[in-house]
Write a protein that holds these residues in place. Structure first.
Motif, PDB file in Angstrom:
ATOM      1  N   LEU A 135      34.543  40.985  52.573  1.00  0.00           N
ATOM      2  CA  LEU A 135      34.993  42.001  51.622  1.00  0.00           C
ATOM      3  C   LEU A 135      34.329  43.348  51.934  1.00  0.00           C
ATOM      4  O   LEU A 135      34.961  44.401  51.823  1.00  0.00           O
ATOM      5  CB  LEU A 135      34.644  41.563  50.198  1.00  0.00           C
ATOM      6  CG  LEU A 135      35.232  42.378  49.045  1.00  0.00           C
ATOM      7  CD1 LEU A 135      36.748  42.306  49.057  1.00  0.00           C
ATOM      8  CD2 LEU A 135      34.684  41.890  47.717  1.00  0.00           C
ATOM      9  N   GLN A 168      42.818  43.609  45.680  1.00  0.00           N
ATOM     10  CA  GLN A 168      41.368  43.440  45.546  1.00  0.00           C
ATOM     11  C   GLN A 168      41.008  42.644  44.305  1.00  0.00           C
ATOM     12  O   GLN A 168      40.119  41.784  44.346  1.00  0.00           O
ATOM     13  CB  GLN A 168      40.696  44.814  45.506  1.00  0.00           C
ATOM     14  CG  GLN A 168      39.187  44.752  45.275  1.00  0.00           C
ATOM     15  CD  GLN A 168      38.560  46.136  45.192  1.00  0.00           C
ATOM     16  OE1 GLN A 168      39.044  47.078  45.804  1.00  0.00           O
ATOM     17  NE2 GLN A 168      37.490  46.267  44.431  1.00  0.00           N
ATOM     18  N   ALA A 213      40.164  37.196  51.957  1.00  0.00           N
ATOM     19  CA  ALA A 213      39.457  38.475  52.049  1.00  0.00           C
ATOM     20  C   ALA A 213      40.237  39.501  52.848  1.00  0.00           C
ATOM     21  O   ALA A 213      40.304  40.670  52.487  1.00  0.00           O
ATOM     22  CB  ALA A 213      38.080  38.262  52.673  1.00  0.00           C
ATOM     23  N   VAL A 256      42.950  41.805  50.354  1.00  0.00           N
ATOM     24  CA  VAL A 256      42.385  43.149  50.234  1.00  0.00           C
ATOM     25  C   VAL A 256      43.205  44.157  51.029  1.00  0.00           C
ATOM     26  O   VAL A 256      43.460  45.270  50.566  1.00  0.00           O
ATOM     27  CB  VAL A 256      40.911  43.157  50.700  1.00  0.00           C
ATOM     28  CG1 VAL A 256      40.348  44.575  50.635  1.00  0.00           C
ATOM     29  CG2 VAL A 256      40.078  42.219  49.837  1.00  0.00           C
TER      30      VAL A 256
END
Length: 427
Positions: free
Chosen positions: A259, A392, A383, A387
């Motif tokens: 992340l 997110q 991730a 994202v």
């Protein structure tokens, strides 16, 4: 012994940290989709899943050092070849071989644990775990200094140095005397203990070295570590919660690591922007205070309570990232969450080999590690994909759920291993 075992963890940490840099660098160079980029990380965890189980069985059946030798050879050769991989497919295959070798990482912790006296075991295992953090910091520093000028191939090549050093010093380290005793090799075990006593200018206690396995029946059962032993009535209460703990902890730890790089790329819009290297480096430093915390409370509060505190703190610190935040708050939240989740991971890696008996220790920890790697297989898909597609909130909520599951698993563990003597066989 500490230095050699630490090399094993440095090697694993450096190769895992590569995932934060290599994928984003290769994607524009080879024209990869986000799915293909995330599959580099997924393939790495697949190899580690297989390697964790295989090296556990090899180490319990043939010796800890045999596992070290095989893993070091595979990791070194495949690592150097990956630096000159001409295409995406071959790189994936080589990364699988590298990660299969890295699957031996848990054997280093079991081997070192078997030399450490019970009263200082927690402290020494935290000192040992420091090498993981050192590896992450070294890799982040290497990437920061090498990638902008020389590219990702040089980074891959230089990251194999710890594995090459393990091969170089292989003959300088002893086999585990505790393991040798379980195999009835008491003469070899005593020789190693006498040599260690001489080096430390101490004398061995009076008496005759014996093994818990001597004059016991069903030796063949003990000499053949298997999944059935881990699921036996005496061990299933440890095994199942430990598997879930490793899965959730691995998922959340690598989720925070990946992340960090993904949010940095989105903010900078370029892999060449220094913010990626800065943020990954800064967040790697978060593991140092986490280690300090573990060292302070591990032998005072116990393994289980320590993990619960760390999971609660990690959950709270990651919570603000459910919604988009500014750069400062994002970095602060990721720093704090990584500090506590990495510390909980370290305590779990100390707890597991303490909980299992010697004759199945490497196999038990290996399978738990393999289960954890399945969390690593799924995590990059979340991730990177979520994202990068501006989801997110969903990604962070999933990481939070995994932290909660991990905390629940700690509650379900039946043993507190603080101050508990290591056992050699299933009671």
């Amino acid at each position: 012994m500490l230095a050699y075992a630490g090399l094993g963890w440095i090697a694993e940490a450096m190769e895992m940290m590569l995932l934060s840099f290599v994928g984003p660098a290769i994607q524009p160079e080879w024209g990869l989709s986000s799915g293909e980029e995330s599959f580099i990380s997924t393939a790495t965890f697949v190899g580690m899943l297989v390697g964790a189980y295989v090296w556990g069985v090899v180490s319990d059946s043939y010796g800890r050092k045999k596992g070290f030798l095989g893993a070091s050879i595979i990791t070194s050769v495949a690592g150097l070849l990956s630096a000159i991989a001409p295409n995406y497919t071959l790189l994936l295959i080589l990364r699988c071989f590298i990660s299969a070798g890295l699957g031996c990482g848990h054997v280093f912790s079991s081997w070192f644990l078997e030399f450490v006296p019970t009263p200082k075991r927690g402290t020494w295992m935290v000192v040992f775990a420091t090498f993981w953090t050192v590896g992450t910091i070294i890799e982040a520093s290497l990437a920061w200094s090498i990638m902008p000028s020389f590219g990702w191939r040089w980074l891959l090549g230089l990251s194999t140095i710890p594995s090459l050093l393990m091969l170089l010093f292989y003959d300088q380290v002893p086999e585990s005397p505790r393991y040798l005793c379980t195999k009835g090799k008491l003469t070899e075990a005593r020789y190693i203990l006498e040599k260690g006593a001489t080096l430390n200018r101490k004398e061995l206690p009076d008496g005759r070295l014996v093994s818990d396995h001597i004059n016991e029946g069903d030796n063949e059962y003990r000499r053949s570590p298997s999944l059935l032993m881990l699921l036996s009535p005496n061990l299933i209460g440890i095994t199942l919660p430990l598997w879930c703990l490793y899965f959730g902890n691995t998922f959340s730890y690598y989720g925070i690591v990946l992340l960090t790089s993904q949010l940095s790329i989105l903010q900078s819009e370029s892999i060449q922007n220094s913010s990626l290297y800065t943020n990954v480096f800064v967040n790697s430093l978060a593991e140092l205070p986490g280690l300090g915390l573990a060292a302070i409370i591990l032998d005072k509060l116990g393994r289980k309570i320590s993990m619960e505190i760390m999971f609660v703190a990690g959950f709270v610190l990651l919570l603000p990232l459910v919604v988009h935040q500014n750069d400062i708050l994002t970095t602060t939240s990721l720093f704090g969450a990584r500090m506590f989740i990495s510390a909980s991971f370290i305590v779990a890696c100390i707890y597991a080999p303490e909980a299992y008996p010697t004759n199945i220790r490497a196999t038990g920890v290996g399978i738990a590690t393999a289960v954890g790697r399945t969390g690593g297989i799924v995590c990059p898909l979340v991730a990177v994909s979520l994202v990068s597609s501006c989801n997110q909130t969903l990604a962070v909520m999933l990481f939070e759920a995994m932290i909660l599951v991990s905390g629940l698993c700690v509650v379900l563990l039946p043993l507190e291993t603080k101050g508990r003597e290591l056992t050699d066989e299933v009671e």
